[in-house]
Design a protein around this motif. Structure first.
Motif, PDB file in Angstrom:
ATOM      1  N   HIS A 177       0.775  -1.247   0.000  1.00  0.00           N
ATOM      2  CA  HIS A 177       0.000   0.000   0.000  1.00  0.00           C
ATOM      3  C   HIS A 177       0.807   1.299   0.000  1.00  0.00           C
ATOM      4  O   HIS A 177       0.230   2.358  -0.148  1.00  0.00           O
ATOM      5  N   GLU A 178       2.125   1.232   0.203  1.00  0.00           N
ATOM      6  CA  GLU A 178       2.869   2.484   0.390  1.00  0.00           C
ATOM      7  C   GLU A 178       2.680   3.447  -0.788  1.00  0.00           C
ATOM      8  O   GLU A 178       2.397   4.627  -0.598  1.00  0.00           O
ATOM      9  N   ALA A 179       2.824   2.951  -1.995  1.00  0.00           N
ATOM     10  CA  ALA A 179       2.715   3.833  -3.168  1.00  0.00           C
ATOM     11  C   ALA A 179       1.317   4.424  -3.269  1.00  0.00           C
ATOM     12  O   ALA A 179       1.134   5.625  -3.532  1.00  0.00           O
ATOM     13  N   THR A 180       0.313   3.587  -3.038  1.00  0.00           N
ATOM     14  CA  THR A 180      -1.075   4.063  -3.093  1.00  0.00           C
ATOM     15  C   THR A 180      -1.316   5.157  -2.070  1.00  0.00           C
ATOM     16  O   THR A 180      -1.926   6.191  -2.363  1.00  0.00           O
ATOM     17  N   ILE A 181      -0.848   4.900  -0.845  1.00  0.00           N
ATOM     18  CA  ILE A 181      -1.068   5.876   0.233  1.00  0.00           C
ATOM     19  C   ILE A 181      -0.351   7.184  -0.080  1.00  0.00           C
ATOM     20  O   ILE A 181      -0.916   8.275   0.078  1.00  0.00           O
ATOM     21  N   ASN A 182       0.880   7.088  -0.548  1.00  0.00           N
ATOM     22  CA  ASN A 182       1.613   8.308  -0.895  1.00  0.00           C
ATOM     23  C   ASN A 182       0.853   9.139  -1.929  1.00  0.00           C
ATOM     24  O   ASN A 182       0.692  10.349  -1.784  1.00  0.00           O
ATOM     25  N   THR A 183       0.415   8.481  -2.972  1.00  0.00           N
ATOM     26  CA  THR A 183      -0.285   9.205  -4.037  1.00  0.00           C
ATOM     27  C   THR A 183      -1.579   9.821  -3.516  1.00  0.00           C
ATOM     28  O   THR A 183      -1.897  10.981  -3.806  1.00  0.00           O
ATOM     29  N   LEU A 184      -2.295   9.053  -2.725  1.00  0.00           N
ATOM     30  CA  LEU A 184      -3.554   9.554  -2.159  1.00  0.00           C
ATOM     31  C   LEU A 184      -3.290  10.806  -1.313  1.00  0.00           C
ATOM     32  O   LEU A 184      -3.946  11.845  -1.478  1.00  0.00           O
ATOM     33  N   VAL A 185      -2.314  10.726  -0.434  1.00  0.00           N
ATOM     34  CA  VAL A 185      -2.032  11.855   0.463  1.00  0.00           C
ATOM     35  C   VAL A 185      -1.495  13.047  -0.325  1.00  0.00           C
ATOM     36  O   VAL A 185      -1.968  14.177  -0.173  1.00  0.00           O
ATOM     37  N   TYR A 186      -0.516  12.803  -1.191  1.00  0.00           N
ATOM     38  CA  TYR A 186       0.108  13.918  -1.911  1.00  0.00           C
ATOM     39  C   TYR A 186      -0.871  14.589  -2.879  1.00  0.00           C
ATOM     40  O   TYR A 186      -0.846  15.805  -3.049  1.00  0.00           O
ATOM     41  N   ASP A 187      -1.722  13.792  -3.532  1.00  0.00           N
ATOM     42  CA  ASP A 187      -2.703  14.404  -4.434  1.00  0.00           C
ATOM     43  C   ASP A 187      -3.619  15.346  -3.667  1.00  0.00           C
ATOM     44  O   ASP A 187      -3.933  16.447  -4.129  1.00  0.00           O
ATOM     45  N   LEU A 188      -4.032  14.917  -2.489  1.00  0.00           N
ATOM     46  CA  LEU A 188      -4.915  15.767  -1.683  1.00  0.00           C
ATOM     47  C   LEU A 188      -4.167  16.993  -1.138  1.00  0.00           C
ATOM     48  O   LEU A 188      -4.714  18.100  -1.084  1.00  0.00           O
ATOM     49  N   VAL A 189      -2.938  16.786  -0.715  1.00  0.00           N
ATOM     50  CA  VAL A 189      -2.110  17.916  -0.266  1.00  0.00           C
ATOM     51  C   VAL A 189      -2.031  18.961  -1.383  1.00  0.00           C
ATOM     52  O   VAL A 189      -2.241  20.160  -1.169  1.00  0.00           O
ATOM     53  N   HIS A 190      -1.747  18.478  -2.563  1.00  0.00           N
ATOM     54  CA  HIS A 190      -1.606  19.364  -3.717  1.00  0.00           C
ATOM     55  C   HIS A 190      -2.915  20.104  -3.996  1.00  0.00           C
ATOM     56  O   HIS A 190      -2.920  21.314  -4.255  1.00  0.00           O
ATOM     57  N   ALA A 191      -4.022  19.370  -3.905  1.00  0.00           N
ATOM     58  CA  ALA A 191      -5.323  19.992  -4.166  1.00  0.00           C
ATOM     59  C   ALA A 191      -5.631  21.092  -3.151  1.00  0.00           C
ATOM     60  O   ALA A 191      -6.349  22.049  -3.456  1.00  0.00           O
ATOM     61  N   HIS A 192      -5.080  20.966  -1.953  1.00  0.00           N
ATOM     62  CA  HIS A 192      -5.324  21.983  -0.921  1.00  0.00           C
ATOM     63  C   HIS A 192      -4.219  23.036  -0.875  1.00  0.00           C
ATOM     64  O   HIS A 192      -4.117  23.777   0.096  1.00  0.00           O
ATOM     65  N   GLY A 193      -3.389  23.093  -1.902  1.00  0.00           N
ATOM     66  CA  GLY A 193      -2.349  24.124  -1.948  1.00  0.00           C
ATOM     67  C   GLY A 193      -1.189  23.865  -1.017  1.00  0.00           C
ATOM     68  O   GLY A 193      -0.513  24.798  -0.575  1.00  0.00           O
ATOM     69  N   GLY A 194      -0.933  22.596  -0.739  1.00  0.00           N
ATOM     70  CA  GLY A 194       0.122  22.256   0.205  1.00  0.00           C
ATOM     71  C   GLY A 194       1.401  21.785  -0.454  1.00  0.00           C
ATOM     72  O   GLY A 194       1.551  21.829  -1.678  1.00  0.00           O
TER      73      GLY A 194
END
Lengths: 483, 483
Positions: free
Chosen positions: B416-433
């Motif tokens: 799951h590491e790659a999936t979790i990273n992408t999930l978290v980073y995509d959301l971070v990016h969407a929130h301007g992070g």
């Protein structure tokens, strides 16, 4: 035989620019008075622009840059045109297009929980301050020209001002930038993050690059909660060394509540008295060699602030690093104290032309530097008068030289300006200081910079300029002399 | 048929390096155990160095770089080797020379009046802190690895830590740098100036560039007066939104005296309780969703500090943004509160392998981001446990994911590491992070960066790298993937 045509407007470029921003926003000398864009703030230089172009938004800025790049036309980005080093006015060639950012003046966002303000480059600093104040917040960046200078200009030159002691320079108040690159692309770094380690810090590279590496079109600025109380005090001190000792004492006692610490020599105040006779001097018989102005910004309230400030001043009087002191009892008095400080450059102008310096030094070296510089000055130019004032808390002095009383100022400058500059800058350099603390380099100091800047640093700067603006079209000859 | 010889030590290079630093400071695997230099801090990767070279001073660093450049040998600069993103350890190729700065550890100067400390890159952060403390001053940069990390490493990675809220990141505490360039020249920018607008800000460009643009050999750091008192408080809060409200309240009431504001979720504290059972939890029955730790640094004294902190907490309790609160009554209690916070990563490690993130967001977006990310995580990886903690005042979260209780952690990461990273980073990016708040990019995130960084910004970074290190020998493949 045909005449050289370098200064003849190129119809193709102007037509293309008209197509981008609309013909009413491409101004030329043929149809408009361009003084406001061509003449510098101190009115000592007047350049000639091929045209003044006024894009409406970031996309238009990018299109203007692409158009100029396609035609090999140099661009001078300009904000409020309040710069002091000829960084934002065109040269005399008539080939440079002035790209005015003044129509990009929107406040794009204010985020209370994040304490950030997103504004466009052409927004006047005072309007940005007001937008923060309207939300009950504080944009702690303040300079004499705040009613005219723009956020973009302030960042492009990394302006300083009176609150650097606590909040840092303009760069320290900026979290993110939107920038148009030399080839007309838009780099979106408008993030309101206090921590972001995702690659090289382009923001800090662009800030202070004076429009030579890219054009700032918008910025995210840090805000602070408004202080509960601000108090201003004035003290006369027996020497610069005493002023430095008082600064240290105030920093220890007040910590970050100390938001301003200005110093002025006797002559600076005498000129204010002469040319602004209506301004009351804060202390009777003000014959001390130096005076300092302290500002305290307190999170608790006025009574608390007053007790703290009075305690520091009492301690300073007891220790002998202050001779006399007064705390303003109301806002009007406080404004008057600041007004005296702000009138020094105006009083100098009234007194006549003078040789200006914007230098910084390690705070610890200021007394020795000033003693040496003043003595050297008297040896080389007997009778020259030193008007010494500035932001002591930041090590920043405006170490200005006025001609002897009654002398012809213009002739004095003609004869001595270069000598005085070299004398002052050589000593600044010897004491580990900087020849430009807050004004920048522009065209005014570009030829002087190589004498004092580390040669390896200069080589790196040239490599960066070449990498980011290979055509050398962004503000050419500013900061770095073109070779 | 001959074997490829890329990993065979090149005698010419090693001999030349021996001539520069002395043979006893050129270490190879043939004669030394290189684990300390080849293995990363988290012990998840082990590289292989062609040699570890330990120059004694800046001139030797420059000579080492020139030697490597002449032979086309890549260099990995290394400080205390405490980085978390594989920025300072060699890759597996065996071709990279590790240039250790650890012998450059002198304190060169301390200037009390200027509030500056000049230290060499290899000086351990704690030693620099101590040098300041010995002079009654404060170097307000503090991180978990301060006993091992070096000033050079801290600056090369723009480290953060627990006092960023008031003092900024490592870059904000640095006034000047001495740097060795990619071609082995020494750039002397060791000036202790708070204002200096003489060209592009090379200091900020080098800081955070992770050794890819130049090698930091010394720095001038800003100091502050020591506070008269420091107090620590702990509060349980009903939600992240309440924590953000409490932060705003504390900033308004305490101003710059608020020097720390950490947040921890319930699971983070439960893991500490499980693995460090001897640590007393500060509040009874600590079942609130989140806890916060506040630090106040006061210029006046302990009584004053306590009254201020208690007033803020009373107000927070009254407003409902805190459920319960306690102020440490002595230094031991205060240290215990910080210790609980600092034990979270250790407790996580005890609990087993986990997926770590070092993200930042606008403070205002944190509650929404966390709610969305947690929900998305549960949908994609049911049972995954979120250990959420960090420096809320800076918008910086360590948003870490642990496998379901009793599951095989290694298998979980594998799956799951790659999936979790992408999930978290995509959301971070969407929130301007940002996907890297304080740890940097290194090799670990270099391939991920292009997905989230502005493409124009990336192009500018590549142009700068090419300009300053055209041979791509300084820490190649870190920050930017070599193309």
């Amino acid at each position: 035989m045909s005449a050289p045509n370098t200064t003849v407007p190129d119809d193709a470029v102007l037509s293309a620019l008209c197509a981008v921003v609309g013909p009413e926003h491409v101004l030329t000398a043929a149809t408009h008075d361009l003084t406001a864009w061509e003449q510098d703030w101190r009115r000592r230089h007047r350049g000639r622009a091929r045209a003044v172009v006024r894009p409406a938004d970031t996309a238009q800025v990018a299109a203007v840059v692409r158009t100029c790049a396609a035609h090999g036309v140099p661009i001078v980005p300009q904000g409020g045109n309040t710069g002091l080093v000829l960084g934002g006015v065109p040269d005399a060639s008539g080939t440079e297009v002035v790209l005015s950012l003044q129509r990009l003046q929107r406040v794009r966002a204010l985020d209370r929980d994040n304490l950030t303000l997103t504004v466009e480059a052409g927004c006047v600093l005072q309007a940005a301050q007001q937008a923060a104040a309207d939300a009950g917040l504080w944009l702690p960046l303040s300079l004499a020209s705040e009613g005219s200078c723009t956020v973009g200009g302030v960042l492009a030159t990394n302006a300083g001002g009176t609150q650097v002691l606590r909040f840092g320079n303009a760069r320290d108040l900026c979290l993110g930038l939107e920038v148009v690159t030399a080839d007309g692309r838009i780099c979106n770094g408008l993030r309101g993050l206090r921590k972001d380690n995702t690659g090289y810090d382009l923001r800090h590279l662009l800030i202070g690059s004076e429009g030579t590496l890219g054009i700032i079109t918008a910025a995210v600025l840090k805000l602070a909660p408004q202080p509960a109380a601000q108090l201003t005090a004035w003290a006369s001190v027996p020497s610069l060394a005493a002023a430095v000792a008082l600064l240290g004492m105030a920093q220890r006692h007040l910590g970050p509540a100390l938001t301003g610490f200005e110093v002025m020599n006797r002559l600076a105040l005498q000129l204010v008295q002469r040319h602004f006779a209506e301004l009351p001097m804060p202390l009777p018989g003000d014959a001390a060699p130096y005076a300092v102005l302290l500002e305290l910004s307190d999170a608790e309230g006025e009574d608390h602030a007053r007790a703290r400030l009075e305690a520091v001043l009492a301690h300073a009087l007891q220790q002998g690093c202050a001779l006399d002191a007064v705390v303003a009892t109301n806002l009007t008095q406080a404004r008057t104290l600041w007004h005296i400080r702000e009138c020094i450059p105006l009083a100098q102008a009234q007194e006549g032309l003078n040789v200006k310096h914007d230098i910084s030094l390690p705070v610890s070296r200021i007394p020795a530097f000033c003693a040496e510089a003043e003595a050297a000055l008297q040896r080389r130019v007997p009778g020259a008068r030193l008007v010494n004032f500035g932001h002591l808390g930041d090590g920043n002095l405006h170490f200005n030289v006025q001609c002897p009383p009654g002398a012809d100022a213009a002739a004095f400058l003609q004869a001595h300006e270069a000598t005085i500059n070299t004398l002052v800058y050589d000593l600044v350099h010897a004491h580990g200081g900087s020849i430009s603390a807050e004004h920048g380099i522009g065209r005014l100091k570009a030829a002087t910079l190589p004498r004092y800047q580390d040669p390896v640093a200069l080589a790196l700067m040239r490599a960066i300029k070449q990498a980011l603006d290979p055509q050398h079209l962004l503000n050419p000859g500013r900061v770095l002399v073109d070779r």
